[in-house]
Design a protein around this motif. Structure first.
Motif, mmCIF file in Angstrom:
data_model
loop_
_atom_site.group_PDB
_atom_site.id
_atom_site.type_symbol
_atom_site.label_atom_id
_atom_site.label_comp_id
_atom_site.label_asym_id
_atom_site.label_seq_id
_atom_site.Cartn_x
_atom_site.Cartn_y
_atom_site.Cartn_z
ATOM 1 N N LEU A 289 -5.921 8.920 1.208
ATOM 2 C CA LEU A 289 -6.016 7.497 1.509
ATOM 3 C C LEU A 289 -4.836 7.068 2.392
ATOM 4 O O LEU A 289 -3.675 7.287 2.034
ATOM 5 N N LEU A 290 -5.129 6.488 3.554
ATOM 6 C CA LEU A 290 -4.116 5.972 4.488
ATOM 7 C C LEU A 290 -3.020 7.012 4.771
ATOM 8 O O LEU A 290 -1.832 6.697 4.791
ATOM 9 N N GLU A 291 -3.442 8.238 5.019
ATOM 10 C CA GLU A 291 -2.485 9.339 5.128
ATOM 11 C C GLU A 291 -1.487 9.151 6.258
ATOM 12 O O GLU A 291 -0.278 9.353 6.072
ATOM 13 N N THR A 292 -1.945 8.794 7.455
ATOM 14 C CA THR A 292 -1.028 8.687 8.594
ATOM 15 C C THR A 292 0.025 7.611 8.358
ATOM 16 O O THR A 292 1.224 7.832 8.591
ATOM 17 N N ARG A 293 -0.405 6.441 7.884
ATOM 18 C CA ARG A 293 0.540 5.347 7.635
ATOM 19 C C ARG A 293 1.499 5.694 6.502
ATOM 20 O O ARG A 293 2.706 5.398 6.571
ATOM 21 N N THR A 294 0.993 6.331 5.463
ATOM 22 C CA THR A 294 1.857 6.669 4.335
ATOM 23 C C THR A 294 2.889 7.725 4.722
ATOM 24 O O THR A 294 4.072 7.612 4.355
ATOM 25 N N THR B 230 0.790 -1.225 0.000
ATOM 26 C CA THR B 230 0.000 0.000 0.000
ATOM 27 C C THR B 230 0.823 1.278 0.000
ATOM 28 O O THR B 230 0.607 2.161 -0.827
ATOM 29 N N THR B 231 1.753 1.418 0.939
ATOM 30 C CA THR B 231 2.442 2.707 1.039
ATOM 31 C C THR B 231 3.384 2.949 -0.127
ATOM 32 O O THR B 231 3.586 4.100 -0.523
#
Length: 564
Positions: free
Chosen positions: A531-536, A409-410
């Motif tokens: 989309l998935l901002e914190t993890r990215t 994902t990232t």
């Protein structure tokens, strides 16, 4: 069964070679092609299609030349009966990824062409690249006959060289690297030359793939050698920046693998090359781990030396994306919401090992100045996903998220930002999250999620590989399959997943903020938050500080003298 989730499902996908009634004359379709006359037959399970199997699109070098680029395809004068001979390329033995009864051939570069019974010309062309971690698989892993019922798309699937056979990268004349990717380029050139004979339009070609096939199609977009050979791209769960997509140090990987096969004179490059050239295929394919803690599968595409002739890639994907030095095409880009379920089989064993030494599970594309620094970063990452608790049953969703991000994902979301920043305003981002009650819950939870390749299952025939009968699907899943097939069909035909006038929500291209994106779940809805901002952002910070960029194999002493 210790393989990717796609592998777990595909282990049941056997090719049934049975004695069939001979087809009648009306079941055959003969076409004149640049290679010579070709005879395909009507598919007995899909009478809207003629299928041309086993067409050699190039010739694989064999023997001591087996790591060199592909040679030209054969030609013929008498009709070639394009029937399925169930050919696969040499690969890891007993890998449970492909049916046992396929025929392994060293000269394995064959294409399969699915032609609608429409008697039309200039149809859109879809070229599909199979996955399997660059180490296993074959062209017809998945079937897309239901998707082709619209009769306005021609599908091409194909084999390419795998594992050490396809991706040994010594930087020498005998093993320059990227043979498997050069096979893919040869296939696309074959399409340009031949597909009009099958009714396809060479100026309307989309390339798509899942997992390693997904990384492949994005790498093809970044490669100068494939420029102009296709016009739209659909990567499904895998990208060019993924840790498994590029060898970080191909010479070191070649040495490591040779040692596993009990060859010890690895520091002599000439001796190392001779070992690989002369070792039997049975030995070369007797060992290949898919269980690596660092998310690396050894053999994959590599960066070739600048001096290489016909090189596929001489610069890292990250550098190409940062410079924007690639042809900017429409891209339908996304992944499933629980890609990390691809590693759930290992959880009971790995949770203990992750608690003992989490640094062993850091991705192979990170580098550190010292062991202390590595352990410090490992502790930071572990805390991000698991808090102050040990990895265990009560935070198994952190395990899923970790491997989702490390594998898929990232890296894809980092690429989305780079695409937008360098002027590609045609990247349509999505997250696939559809599940129903047939999907098992994550162990130790009541949570369900979409697994690795889930969106591919939505497009392909059947419910999944374990149950090909769509008649047994829930009403909700059938509706979802219809929607996803329509989005993919729209993109192949127009370059946009939701063209004007569609009943589906408008779908603008993503910007540098990784938004908007389409959520493909119980409902199809556009989201404007990143989309998935914190993890990215977390991983962007990690890679900014500790990224290990891939390097080409060094020149041998003889090559250095010649270049001087």
């Amino acid at each position: 069964m210790k393989l990717w989730t796609c592998v777990l499902l595909l282990c049941a996908a056997a090719v049934c070679v049975t004695c069939e009634q001979p087809p009648s004359d009306e079941d055959w379709l003969e076409l004149d092609t640049p290679q010579g006359p070709v005879r395909g037959r009507r598919d007995p399970d899909a009478d809207h299609l003629y299928v041309f199997y086993n067409i050699p699109y190039a010739t694989a070098p064999v023997g001591k030349d087996k790591y060199k680029p592909p040679l030209p395809a054969p030609v013929w004068k008498t009709p070639f009966d394009a029937v399925d001979k169930h050919v696969k390329c040499p690969q890891m033995m007993n890998n449970n990824f492909v049916p046992m009864n396929l025929v392994e051939k060293e000269d394995c570069l064959i294409a399969n062409v699915y032609v609608p019974d429409a008697r039309k010309k200039n149809l859109s062309v879809l070229v599909y690249v199979h996955g399997g971690g660059f180490i296993m698989g074959y062209g017809n892993l998945f079937k897309f006959k239901q998707f082709l019922k619209t009769k306005d798309i021609i599908l091409v699937t194909f084999n390419y060289r795998l594992g050490v056979n396809g991706f040994l990268c010594l930087g020498t004349e005998g093993a320059p690297g990227n043979a498997g990717m050069k096979d893919q380029v040869a296939l696309l050139r074959w399409v340009q030359k031949n597909i009009a004979s099958y009714g396809g339009n060479p100026d309307d070609v989309t390339i798509a793939g899942f997992s390693a096939g997904s990384a492949s199609v994005e790498l093809l977009m970044l490669s100068k050698s494939a420029e102009g050979l296709f016009h739209r791209v659909i990567p499904e769960s895998g990208g060019s920046l993924a840790v498994f997509s590029i060898q970080r140090d191909p010479l070191e990987i070649a040495k490591t693998f040779a040692k596993l096969l009990n060859f010890t004179n690895v520091d002599d490059t000439n001796a190392l090359e001779e070992f690989y050239k002369t070792a039997p295929l049975e030995l070369l394919n007797s060992y290949l781990s898919t269980e690596s803690y660092d998310s690396n599968f050894l053999f994959s595409p590599c960066i070739e030396r600048e001096t290489a002739n016909d090189a596929f890639l001489t610069e890292s994907p990250l550098s190409i994306l940062q410079k924007g030095s690639y042809r900017k095409l429409p891209v339908l880009y996304g992944f499933a919401n629980m890609e990390g379920l691809v590693r759930i089989y290992y959880f009971e064993d790995w949770k203990h090992k992750m608690n003992e030494k989490f640094s062993d599970f850091l991705p192979a594309d990170l580098t550190f100045k010292s062991d202390d620094e590595k352990h410090e970063v490992a502790d930071k990452i572990k805390k991000f996903y698991f808090g102050n608790k040990p990895v265990g049953n009560d935070n198994i969703l952190g395990f899923v998220d970790y491997f989702s991000d490390v594998f898929i994902t990232t890296s894809m979301l980092r690429a989305v930002k780079l695409y937008a920043e360098t002027g590609n305003n045609q990247v349509y981002l999505y997250e696939y999250s559809y599940v129903d009650e047939d999907i098992p819950t994550v162990p130790h939870t009541n949570v369900r999620g979409a697994d690795h390749c889930a969106q591919t299952y939505a497009v392909m025939d059947g419910i999944d590989i374990l149950n090909q009968n769509e008649d047994l699907a829930s009403a909700g899943r059938l509706v979802m399959k219809k929607k996803v097939r329509q989005l993919w069909h729209n993109f192949i035909k127009t370059g946009k997943p939701v063209p004007e006038g569609s009943s589906l929500p408008a779908w603008p291209a993503a910007g540098a903020g990784r938004a908007p994106y389409m959520s493909l779940g119980q409902d199809v809805a556009l989201h404007h938050a990143p989309l998935l901002e914190t993890r990215t952002r977390f991983w962007e910070d990690i890679y900014q500080k500790y990224s290990r960029e891939p390097i080409p194999p060094p020149a041998t002493s003889a090559q250095s003298r010649h270049e001087l």
